[in-house]
Design a protein around this motif. Structure first.
Motif, mmCIF file in Angstrom:
data_model
loop_
_atom_site.group_PDB
_atom_site.id
_atom_site.type_symbol
_atom_site.label_atom_id
_atom_site.label_comp_id
_atom_site.label_asym_id
_atom_site.label_seq_id
_atom_site.Cartn_x
_atom_site.Cartn_y
_atom_site.Cartn_z
ATOM 1 N N MET A 45 39.681 45.213 38.974
ATOM 2 C CA MET A 45 40.576 45.447 40.106
ATOM 3 C C MET A 45 40.260 44.545 41.297
ATOM 4 O O MET A 45 40.962 44.603 42.303
ATOM 5 N N SER A 46 39.227 43.730 41.192
ATOM 6 C CA SER A 46 38.865 42.848 42.301
ATOM 7 C C SER A 46 40.006 41.892 42.626
ATOM 8 O O SER A 46 40.672 41.348 41.733
ATOM 9 N N LYS A 47 40.234 41.677 43.903
ATOM 10 C CA LYS A 47 41.290 40.751 44.327
ATOM 11 C C LYS A 47 40.875 39.300 44.121
ATOM 12 O O LYS A 47 41.724 38.403 44.128
ATOM 13 N N ASN A 48 39.579 39.067 43.967
ATOM 14 C CA ASN A 48 39.087 37.723 43.678
ATOM 15 C C ASN A 48 39.203 37.472 42.173
ATOM 16 O O ASN A 48 38.522 38.112 41.376
ATOM 17 N N LYS A 49 40.047 36.544 41.773
ATOM 18 C CA LYS A 49 40.317 36.339 40.351
ATOM 19 C C LYS A 49 39.089 35.844 39.600
ATOM 20 O O LYS A 49 38.940 36.088 38.400
ATOM 21 N N TRP A 50 38.178 35.157 40.290
ATOM 22 C CA TRP A 50 36.979 34.644 39.630
ATOM 23 C C TRP A 50 35.981 35.758 39.351
ATOM 24 O O TRP A 50 35.223 35.702 38.377
ATOM 25 N N ILE A 51 35.976 36.771 40.224
ATOM 26 C CA ILE A 51 35.131 37.943 39.968
ATOM 27 C C ILE A 51 35.722 38.778 38.832
ATOM 28 O O ILE A 51 35.007 39.286 37.963
ATOM 29 N N ALA A 52 37.053 38.901 38.829
ATOM 30 C CA ALA A 52 37.723 39.707 37.810
ATOM 31 C C ALA A 52 37.743 39.037 36.437
ATOM 32 O O ALA A 52 37.831 39.728 35.412
ATOM 33 N N LEU A 53 37.628 37.708 36.389
ATOM 34 C CA LEU A 53 37.772 36.969 35.133
ATOM 35 C C LEU A 53 36.807 37.417 34.044
ATOM 36 O O LEU A 53 37.252 37.709 32.912
ATOM 37 N N PRO A 54 35.487 37.493 34.291
ATOM 38 C CA PRO A 54 34.594 37.905 33.193
ATOM 39 C C PRO A 54 34.861 39.320 32.699
ATOM 40 O O PRO A 54 34.692 39.605 31.514
ATOM 41 N N PHE A 55 35.292 40.206 33.586
ATOM 42 C CA PHE A 55 35.615 41.568 33.168
ATOM 43 C C PHE A 55 36.869 41.583 32.291
ATOM 44 O O PHE A 55 36.939 42.332 31.311
ATOM 45 N N ASN A 56 37.844 40.751 32.643
ATOM 46 C CA ASN A 56 39.050 40.642 31.821
ATOM 47 C C ASN A 56 38.732 40.076 30.442
ATOM 48 O O ASN A 56 39.277 40.526 29.430
ATOM 49 N N ILE A 57 37.854 39.085 30.399
ATOM 50 C CA ILE A 57 37.446 38.496 29.121
ATOM 51 C C ILE A 57 36.738 39.532 28.263
ATOM 52 O O ILE A 57 36.974 39.638 27.047
ATOM 53 N N TYR A 58 35.853 40.307 28.901
ATOM 54 C CA TYR A 58 35.119 41.362 28.184
ATOM 55 C C TYR A 58 36.085 42.344 27.532
ATOM 56 O O TYR A 58 35.975 42.640 26.326
ATOM 57 N N VAL A 59 37.025 42.848 28.316
ATOM 58 C CA VAL A 59 37.971 43.838 27.801
ATOM 59 C C VAL A 59 38.837 43.236 26.703
ATOM 60 O O VAL A 59 39.081 43.868 25.665
ATOM 61 N N THR A 60 39.290 42.016 26.892
ATOM 62 C CA THR A 60 40.121 41.352 25.887
ATOM 63 C C THR A 60 39.371 41.198 24.572
ATOM 64 O O THR A 60 39.929 41.443 23.495
ATOM 65 N N PHE A 61 38.098 40.812 24.646
ATOM 66 C CA PHE A 61 37.316 40.617 23.424
ATOM 67 C C PHE A 61 37.111 41.923 22.677
ATOM 68 O O PHE A 61 37.369 42.016 21.465
ATOM 69 N N PHE A 62 36.644 42.955 23.375
ATOM 70 C CA PHE A 62 36.294 44.193 22.686
ATOM 71 C C PHE A 62 37.517 44.997 22.255
ATOM 72 O O PHE A 62 37.438 45.768 21.297
ATOM 73 N N ARG A 63 38.639 44.817 22.932
ATOM 74 C CA ARG A 63 39.858 45.494 22.497
ATOM 75 C C ARG A 63 40.608 44.691 21.449
ATOM 76 O O ARG A 63 41.440 45.236 20.724
ATOM 77 N N GLY A 64 40.305 43.410 21.353
ATOM 78 C CA GLY A 64 41.061 42.530 20.453
ATOM 79 C C GLY A 64 40.365 42.195 19.157
ATOM 80 O O GLY A 64 40.929 41.483 18.315
ATOM 81 N N THR A 65 39.142 42.708 18.951
ATOM 82 C CA THR A 65 38.419 42.443 17.710
ATOM 83 C C THR A 65 38.054 43.765 17.049
ATOM 84 O O THR A 65 37.863 44.780 17.738
ATOM 85 N N PRO A 66 37.932 43.780 15.711
ATOM 86 C CA PRO A 66 37.627 45.043 15.011
ATOM 87 C C PRO A 66 36.249 45.575 15.382
ATOM 88 O O PRO A 66 35.288 44.809 15.523
ATOM 89 N N LEU A 67 36.148 46.877 15.501
ATOM 90 C CA LEU A 67 34.875 47.504 15.847
ATOM 91 C C LEU A 67 33.812 47.216 14.791
ATOM 92 O O LEU A 67 32.642 47.016 15.115
ATOM 93 N N LEU A 68 34.212 47.192 13.526
ATOM 94 C CA LEU A 68 33.240 46.914 12.471
ATOM 95 C C LEU A 68 32.604 45.542 12.650
ATOM 96 O O LEU A 68 31.392 45.373 12.457
#
Length: 218
Positions: A45-68
């Motif tokens: 939710m940070s207004k600074n896109k550079w601060i928010a970027l790694p968190f967005n990448i984290y969520v994209t990776f873990f939601r976009g790949t199989p848990l196994l």
């Protein structure tokens, strides 16, 4: 089809131990996942896109790949890298927590953003800083709205623990596979495991429904 009650009786203690481990893994993982998820959600939710970027990448990776796949990466890669050798339970908790955090972060983010912005403005006008307003005003209101999705995430996590049988963690499904492998029986081990999962998740659903009704009447 004749049910072999004798082999179910033989494996009953192992199913009991597996059930306890399944519940333990789920509880520890959801607690860690909620703590990480809160910080990740606030980071997104940070207004600074550079601060928010790694968190967005984290969520994209873990939601976009199989848990196994995540479990195998953690078990054979991350844990040995950090500890020098792998450990099934450590890998299971780590993988489940990291995966859960990605989904919980979205629940926190949606819950916080659902609160009217006037609440934050009113808290700030009373002399609170941003952190105090978030902790004392926004999060308590948002938490009531987050109970149903957080409960659903916990239920999903309980079922997802079955995947760690693939790295030889002796949870519920592991013992079902062990029984099947020893006696070459299919119905008894897997129906027993399915029934235990159903009892756990159904009981949790009832508990969460009761908690939700209680919170909405307060």
């Amino acid at each position: 089809m004749e049910i072999r009650w004798d082999i179910l009786a033989e494996y009953a203690p192992f199913f009991a131990k597996g059930t306890l481990l399944t519940i333990g893994l789920s509880v520890v993982s959801i607690i860690i996942g909620c703590i990480l998820g809160l910080f990740i959600g606030l980071g997104k939710m940070s207004k600074n896109k550079w601060i928010a970027l790694p968190f967005n990448i984290y969520v994209t990776f873990f939601r976009g790949t199989p848990l196994l796949v995540q479990i195998l990466l953690v078990h054979f890669g991350l844990v040995p890298l950090l500890l020098g050798e792998t450990n099934g339970i450590t890998a299971a908790i780590t993988a489940l927590s990291l995966n859960s955090a990605a989904y919980v972060s979205e629940i926190f983010r949606a819950g916080i953003q659902s609160i009217d912005k006037g609440q934050m403005e009113a808290a700030r006008s009373l002399g609170m800083n941003h952190q105090q307003a978030m902790r004392l005003v926004i999060l308590p209101q948002a938490f009531k709205r987050m109970i149903p999705p957080l409960g659903n995430e916990f239920i999903v996590l309980i079922k997802d623990t079955s995947l760690v049988a693939g790295i030889a963690v002796k949870e519920l499904l592991y013992w079902g596979q062990a029984l099947q492998g020893q006696y070459y029986r299919v119905w008894e081990p897997y129906l027993t495991a399915a029934l235990i999962y159903l009892v756990i998740t159904f009981s949790l659903s009832l508990l969460l429904s009761k908690l939700e009704r209680r919170l909405t009447t307060e």
